[in-house]
Design an enzyme around this catalytic site. Structure first.
Site, PDB file in Angstrom:
ATOM      1  N   GLY A 227       0.781  -1.232   0.000  1.00  0.00           N
ATOM      2  CA  GLY A 227       0.000   0.000   0.000  1.00  0.00           C
ATOM      3  C   GLY A 227       0.810   1.278   0.000  1.00  0.00           C
ATOM      4  O   GLY A 227       0.246   2.368  -0.110  1.00  0.00           O
ATOM      5  N   GLU A 264       4.205  -6.254   2.986  1.00  0.00           N
ATOM      6  CA  GLU A 264       4.433  -6.961   1.717  1.00  0.00           C
ATOM      7  C   GLU A 264       4.464  -5.926   0.588  1.00  0.00           C
ATOM      8  O   GLU A 264       3.509  -5.770  -0.161  1.00  0.00           O
ATOM      9  CB  GLU A 264       3.369  -8.033   1.477  1.00  0.00           C
ATOM     10  CG  GLU A 264       1.942  -7.564   1.661  1.00  0.00           C
ATOM     11  CD  GLU A 264       0.900  -8.627   1.363  1.00  0.00           C
ATOM     12  OE1 GLU A 264      -0.068  -8.321   0.634  1.00  0.00           O
ATOM     13  OE2 GLU A 264       1.033  -9.759   1.860  1.00  0.00           O
ATOM     14  N   CYS A 265       5.559  -5.235   0.473  1.00  0.00           N
ATOM     15  CA  CYS A 265       5.705  -4.123  -0.475  1.00  0.00           C
ATOM     16  C   CYS A 265       6.254  -4.622  -1.807  1.00  0.00           C
ATOM     17  O   CYS A 265       7.112  -5.507  -1.846  1.00  0.00           O
ATOM     18  CB  CYS A 265       6.643  -3.068   0.098  1.00  0.00           C
ATOM     19  SG  CYS A 265       6.035  -2.301   1.623  1.00  0.00           S
ATOM     20  N   GLY A 266       5.791  -4.027  -2.890  1.00  0.00           N
ATOM     21  CA  GLY A 266       6.266  -4.378  -4.220  1.00  0.00           C
ATOM     22  C   GLY A 266       6.943  -3.209  -4.892  1.00  0.00           C
ATOM     23  O   GLY A 266       8.163  -3.073  -4.854  1.00  0.00           O
ATOM     24  N   ARG A 267       6.125  -2.305  -5.483  1.00  0.00           N
ATOM     25  CA  ARG A 267       6.697  -1.185  -6.248  1.00  0.00           C
ATOM     26  C   ARG A 267       7.592  -0.308  -5.382  1.00  0.00           C
ATOM     27  O   ARG A 267       8.572   0.253  -5.862  1.00  0.00           O
ATOM     28  CB  ARG A 267       5.575  -0.350  -6.880  1.00  0.00           C
ATOM     29  CG  ARG A 267       4.889   0.621  -5.948  1.00  0.00           C
ATOM     30  CD  ARG A 267       3.860   1.483  -6.661  1.00  0.00           C
ATOM     31  NE  ARG A 267       2.686   0.710  -7.022  1.00  0.00           N
ATOM     32  CZ  ARG A 267       2.257   0.561  -8.273  1.00  0.00           C
ATOM     33  NH1 ARG A 267       2.893   1.127  -9.260  1.00  0.00           N
ATOM     34  NH2 ARG A 267       1.189  -0.160  -8.526  1.00  0.00           N
ATOM     35  N   CYS A 342      -0.438   0.283 -33.192  1.00  0.00           N
ATOM     36  CA  CYS A 342      -1.501   0.861 -34.023  1.00  0.00           C
ATOM     37  C   CYS A 342      -2.736   1.132 -33.172  1.00  0.00           C
ATOM     38  O   CYS A 342      -3.821   0.578 -33.404  1.00  0.00           O
ATOM     39  CB  CYS A 342      -1.832  -0.077 -35.173  1.00  0.00           C
ATOM     40  SG  CYS A 342      -0.484  -0.291 -36.333  1.00  0.00           S
ATOM     41  N   TYR A 371       6.008  -3.110 -12.139  1.00  0.00           N
ATOM     42  CA  TYR A 371       4.770  -3.035 -12.932  1.00  0.00           C
ATOM     43  C   TYR A 371       5.012  -2.409 -14.302  1.00  0.00           C
ATOM     44  O   TYR A 371       4.218  -1.614 -14.789  1.00  0.00           O
ATOM     45  CB  TYR A 371       3.679  -2.271 -12.170  1.00  0.00           C
ATOM     46  CG  TYR A 371       3.267  -2.968 -10.902  1.00  0.00           C
ATOM     47  CD1 TYR A 371       2.568  -4.162 -10.944  1.00  0.00           C
ATOM     48  CD2 TYR A 371       3.606  -2.455  -9.654  1.00  0.00           C
ATOM     49  CE1 TYR A 371       2.206  -4.825  -9.784  1.00  0.00           C
ATOM     50  CE2 TYR A 371       3.245  -3.104  -8.489  1.00  0.00           C
ATOM     51  CZ  TYR A 371       2.546  -4.294  -8.560  1.00  0.00           C
ATOM     52  OH  TYR A 371       2.190  -4.941  -7.407  1.00  0.00           O
TER      53      TYR A 371
END
Length: 398
Positions: A227, A264-267, A342, A371
């Site tokens: 978060g 639980e961190c990602g980015r 396109c 991401y």
């Protein structure tokens, strides 16, 4: 990684440049710092959905407390780099095969998202003569904080609504195939404000402690999710992690919760270790607007389109020009950076000011370590994939 290192990569490139560059040394230093600031009662897990490449996972093996996964495929990615690192397993749609795989691969905690998921896990674990350690995921009734994404405090596919948690606690305590170890409350994503995030955790503490008292329980863990966001609009104004951790230390000292706290961190861990480089293949004007066409786009780097923002970038000028005719470009102008697809939606930054931009120059998109490649539709129109380069003591390409 600095601009000179990015320029060094460009030297000798003969094909139009399209590449992800990841700075593994920077990633390790960053995670060491983040973890060092956390109170000792806290654990820092990496949510691998942000970037699940093996060099990233290997770099974080000794730096994080474990990995958070959301599929059996992600469990297998983690186990391919280490057979024993702690793994916690979330996600609303776990199949029977995934639950069985989680038990087979010795997942540390399984986050249960519904009564049906709880009953299936109990049934599968008993068939295997195992007991699964679980956290019940709570969708709280009230979440005052705002953020880019909300998974709780409203109707969503995530978790168990707060009013049903007592019944699910009682059910979990009655099932022999599961062992209730605590709660998982992850209601918002990409929060940029440390004070409001601290208030959010205090609300999570209130919920967990109330249910402990009601049932005479002693939870081992409260997973407060990730978060914590990344500021793409103002890259120099990021979440105040040091201030947040100081406030969290004071909160823990005042409340004395008996449970450990899992992040639980990602980015927040990996975004600033990555860069997406795309060469400008054309510069043109249409009806008074300037456009740069890139060797790349949202099929490689979907984040800006997904979040509808102008992604931060820097321009890497390149003097070489192989053609015997003039080089198109703009000077002190607003320009839209478009990919090669396109579709008019293939835009990474719209009406952004540049001092100078020419065909043959390269655009380096910052904060691209999370991401980016991993949420993109790689094979749409069958363009070549970008290089993916991991910079450390040596250069590794995959």
């Amino acid at each position: 990684m600095n601009l000179q290192q990015l320029h060094n990569y460009l030297e000798g490139q003969t094909e139009p440049v399209c590449a992800y560059l990841y700075d593994l040394a920077h990633l390790r230093r960053r995670v060491d710092t983040l973890r060092r600031n956390l109170p000792s009662q806290c654990k820092l897990f990496y949510a691998i959905k942000a970037n699940s490449d093996a060099p990233i996972l290997e770099s974080l093996l000794q730096r994080s407390d474990g990995f958070e996964v959301a599929s059996l495929g992600e469990i297998q990615r983690v186990r391919a780099v280490d057979s024993a690192v702690p793994v916690i397993f979330g996600g609303p749609g776990k199949t029977d095969a995934e639950l069985e795989g989680a038990l087979e691969h010795r997942v540390t905690l399984i986050h249960v998202e519904s009564e049906h998921q709880l009953r299936r896990l109990d049934w599968i674990a008993r068939q295997r003569n195992q007991v699964a350690n679980i956290l019940l995921r709570v969708n709280p009734a009230y979440v005052p904080q705002q953020a880019t994404l909300r998974m709780g405090g409203q109707a969503s596919q995530f978790g168990i609504e707060e009013a049903r948690i007592p019944a699910l606690i009682e059910l979990a305590l009655s099932l022999p195939g599961v062992r209730l170890k605590g709660l998982h409350i992850h209601a918002i994503s990409n929060n940029l404000d440390a004070l409001t995030h601290l208030a959010l955790l205090e609300h999570y503490f209130d919920l967990a402690e109330a249910w402990q008292r009601r049932y005479g329980l002693a939870f081992d863990w409260l997973n407060v999710g990730g978060g914590i966001g990344v500021n793409y609009a103002e890259p120099l104004a990021q979440f105040d992690w040091e201030g947040f951790c100081a406030g969290l230390s004071a909160l823990i000292a005042a409340r004395q919760p008996g449970f450990g706290i899992i992040f639980e961190c990602g980015r927040f861990l990996t975004a600033d270790c990555g860069y997406y480089l795309a060469e400008v293949t054309d510069v043109k004007s249409n009806y008074g607007k300037h456009f740069a066409i890139l060797r790349g786009g949202s099929h490689h780097f979907r984040l800006p389109v997904s979040w509808q923002h102008n992604h931060p970038f820097v321009i890497l000028p390149r003097d070489a020009w192989p053609y015997p005719f003039s080089r198109p470009g703009v000077h002190h102008a607003q320009i839209t950076l478009c990919g090669e697809l396109c579709t008019p939606k293939d835009v990474l930054a719209r009406d952004a000011h540049v001092d100078d931009l020419r065909a043959g120059d390269c655009v380096a998109f910052l904060l691209a370590g999370a991401y980016g490649w991993h949420i993109s539709h790689h094979d749409f129109l069958s363009h070549p994939h970008p290089d993916r380069v991991y910079l450390d003591n040596c250069i590794e390409r995959i």
